[in-house]
Structure formats: structure tokens, C-alpha cells
Write an enzyme that holds these catalytic residues in place. Sequence first.
Site, mmCIF file in Angstrom:
data_model
loop_
_atom_site.group_PDB
_atom_site.id
_atom_site.type_symbol
_atom_site.label_atom_id
_atom_site.label_comp_id
_atom_site.label_asym_id
_atom_site.label_seq_id
_atom_site.Cartn_x
_atom_site.Cartn_y
_atom_site.Cartn_z
ATOM 1 N N ILE A 157 63.738 106.240 50.562
ATOM 2 C CA ILE A 157 63.312 107.229 49.574
ATOM 3 C C ILE A 157 61.800 107.402 49.597
ATOM 4 O O ILE A 157 61.287 108.527 49.652
ATOM 5 C CB ILE A 157 63.804 106.833 48.172
ATOM 6 C CG1 ILE A 157 65.336 106.886 48.118
ATOM 7 C CG2 ILE A 157 63.198 107.759 47.112
ATOM 8 C CD1 ILE A 157 65.934 106.284 46.867
ATOM 9 N N PRO A 203 63.284 98.146 44.721
ATOM 10 C CA PRO A 203 64.418 97.551 44.010
ATOM 11 C C PRO A 203 63.919 96.612 42.917
ATOM 12 O O PRO A 203 62.755 96.191 42.938
ATOM 13 C CB PRO A 203 65.143 96.777 45.118
ATOM 14 C CG PRO A 203 64.053 96.416 46.082
ATOM 15 C CD PRO A 203 63.092 97.568 46.067
ATOM 16 N N SER A 230 62.830 104.242 40.187
ATOM 17 C CA SER A 230 63.436 103.066 40.828
ATOM 18 C C SER A 230 64.296 102.286 39.847
ATOM 19 O O SER A 230 65.503 102.500 39.758
ATOM 20 C CB SER A 230 62.349 102.187 41.441
ATOM 21 O OG SER A 230 61.392 101.796 40.473
ATOM 22 N N ARG A 231 63.672 101.396 39.082
ATOM 23 C CA ARG A 231 64.331 100.652 38.012
ATOM 24 C C ARG A 231 63.362 100.562 36.838
ATOM 25 O O ARG A 231 62.157 100.354 37.034
ATOM 26 C CB ARG A 231 64.732 99.235 38.467
ATOM 27 C CG ARG A 231 65.944 99.186 39.392
ATOM 28 C CD ARG A 231 67.219 99.552 38.644
ATOM 29 N NE ARG A 231 68.411 99.340 39.434
ATOM 30 C CZ ARG A 231 69.009 100.270 40.169
ATOM 31 N NH1 ARG A 231 68.473 101.484 40.254
ATOM 32 N NH2 ARG A 231 70.116 100.006 40.840
ATOM 33 N N ASP A 255 62.840 108.407 35.074
ATOM 34 C CA ASP A 255 64.279 108.604 35.233
ATOM 35 C C ASP A 255 65.068 107.332 34.958
ATOM 36 O O ASP A 255 66.296 107.377 34.871
ATOM 37 C CB ASP A 255 64.589 109.082 36.659
ATOM 38 C CG ASP A 255 66.060 109.406 36.876
ATOM 39 O OD1 ASP A 255 66.595 110.238 36.122
ATOM 40 O OD2 ASP A 255 66.670 108.828 37.801
ATOM 41 N N GLU A 260 69.622 100.879 29.521
ATOM 42 C CA GLU A 260 70.247 102.176 29.757
ATOM 43 C C GLU A 260 71.619 102.247 29.116
ATOM 44 O O GLU A 260 72.406 101.311 29.262
ATOM 45 C CB GLU A 260 70.342 102.440 31.267
ATOM 46 C CG GLU A 260 68.967 102.591 31.898
ATOM 47 C CD GLU A 260 69.007 102.913 33.387
ATOM 48 O OE1 GLU A 260 67.966 103.296 33.934
ATOM 49 O OE2 GLU A 260 70.091 102.779 33.994
ATOM 50 N N HIS A 282 68.583 108.954 34.250
ATOM 51 C CA HIS A 282 68.966 108.224 35.465
ATOM 52 C C HIS A 282 69.886 109.072 36.341
ATOM 53 O O HIS A 282 70.983 108.638 36.738
ATOM 54 C CB HIS A 282 69.646 106.904 35.114
ATOM 55 C CG HIS A 282 69.591 105.912 36.241
ATOM 56 N ND1 HIS A 282 69.600 104.553 36.036
ATOM 57 C CD2 HIS A 282 69.526 106.075 37.588
ATOM 58 C CE1 HIS A 282 69.549 103.923 37.197
ATOM 59 N NE2 HIS A 282 69.501 104.834 38.163
#
Length: 321
Positions: A157, A203, A230-231, A255, A260, A282
Site C-alpha cells: 500500500i 501493521p 493502517s491501525r 479511517d 472500533e 474503516h
Amino acid sequence: MKTVILDAKTLGADMEFSQFEKFGELRVYQTTSQLQLEERIKDAEIIIVNKILLNESNLACAKKLKLICVTATGYDNVDINYCWRKEIGVCNVRGYSTDSVAQLTVSMALSLMTHLGEFDKYVKSGRYAISGVQNHLKPYFNEISGKTWGIIGLGNIGGQVARIAGAMGVNIVVNPHKKIEGYNCMSLDELCAVSDIISVHVPLTAETRGMINEKHIAEMKDGVIFINVSRGAVADEEALVAAFENGKIGGLGIDVYSEEPMTTRSPYNRILDKNNVIFTPHMAWGAYEARVRCMDEIFKNIDTFIMGGKRNRVDLSKNTP
């Protein structure tokens, strides 16, 4: 073999799962709570999962389990060490969402750089119609060409974002896991100091958790555009919000969230109504084409596993004890 899909709703109502019937009995659950989980997996031989946490406390009841397929590249929701000890295979999917996530990343950057949200509101509010002026140029905006874009993480990405941004005349600097030839590689401190736009593509690991902290934010340029796809937990969310509130961060695109869906406890709630902030649920990975590729990859992972292969097995990596 009995296959269960635990959270089909997270994959979209337009997805087709009948191909998995090739492997035997298939049960599809739209959502699964922690209270329902053990009952649904106790006889499963294959689990297909997106976001649900699977660890020793709930997997212990799944005595027949042979394979867990995560419908994502990241697999931090699965206890890999437990699966390794119990000889349960774990597969992820790689590369399926590269174009989708890169598309949203660049869309966020362009929108934030150009203040599209504010111009859109200006017209829709009726102020343009009554202004008597053919155009409206506030807030002032800059061209992206010639700016410096710092990319943290240079996998599929991050690499695609670099290619797209580079095609627009952007100067690309990167902070990869290891030095990559052909790129201007920098330490995280250096990248933060020189970048007009920063996007994160790593990650979630012990090393990356909280890596974007108050110190690194302080090193960034005033008015920087910051994007996290990403996270959520790789960034200190409170520090990001404080930096936006005091003007250090000029544009914020998010995002992903540490919890979440985003909860009422999130500091992001303080800036939901502010200009030049974009929050998405997300969804960067979820273009239709990407989700179809994801299902195809899951099918191939299962088919290969049954045939004795090791396609996309993350439980066999050198980092697993």
C-alpha cells in the site's frame, strides 16, 4: 469440513459466499457476539473471520478446528502463539486491498490539501448563490506538486501511494521497516520534520503501537496533513486531536480507530464538526473489487490448506515461537 463465517456483515451485503460450500457444510453468521462465539465455533473445522477476537479463552472449545482464515492482511485479532501451539493453521490475505487503500489515502490528501469540504459547504449553504461574486477562494489552498509526502511503512500500500503521489510531482520520503533501494529513506524523526503530508501504512505490532506519539507530532511541520489508514493504535489519538486543536496539524484524515467502531470515549469526538477533518468508518480496504479479490484469496487459502499446502500461512513465520 464444517466452515463458519463469523462476521459476514463486515464484508458487505453484496458478497457471495456459496463458493465455500465446496469444502462441506457452511454456516454464515452476519455478526457474532462473544456470548455466541463458543457455540458457533465448537464444531468448526474452518473459521473465516474479519474483526472478531480469537484467543485461548474462546478457541479452547473448538476441538476440531484446523484452520482460521482472516479476511484481512492484519491478523492482530488472532492469538497466533496459541494457534501455533495447538497446530491450528492461520492464513491472512495479502495485496488484495492495495489499490483500494491507496485510492482513499490519496483522496484524503487531495481533499485536505484543497479544503474541498469547506468549499462544498459554502455552495450547499447558499452563500455562494447570494454572494454576487463568481468565485470564492477562502480558505486559500496550495498545489500538491512540489510538496513532500512522508510515507511510514513501504509495503504494497505504501508503495502504491508513493507511485501515485510521485506522478503528481510530489517529493516522496519514506520510513520503511528496512532500507529500500530507489527511495529516500529516513528515520521517523527526520521524516516528521520535512514532510508536508504524512500517511501511515504499517501493521499493528509491539513495535508500531503508539509510534506516532506526542514527541513525533511536535517534530512535524506546522500545518502538516496527517493520514492514518493502517491501525488506530499506531497513533496517540489524544495527541493528534490536541495537535489539530492548537493548529499544529492542519488536516487530519482517519479511517482507523483504537476502538472500533469509534466510541463516545474517543478524543476524536471533540473535532467531529471541525473543518479539514475527514473521518471514515474503516472502509479504505473495502472497494467492491478488493472484497471480491479477498474472497477469492480466502478460497485459494482453504483449497491449498486442504491439499497440504502452506499458502499465506502466518502461523509458520520466523517470528512465531
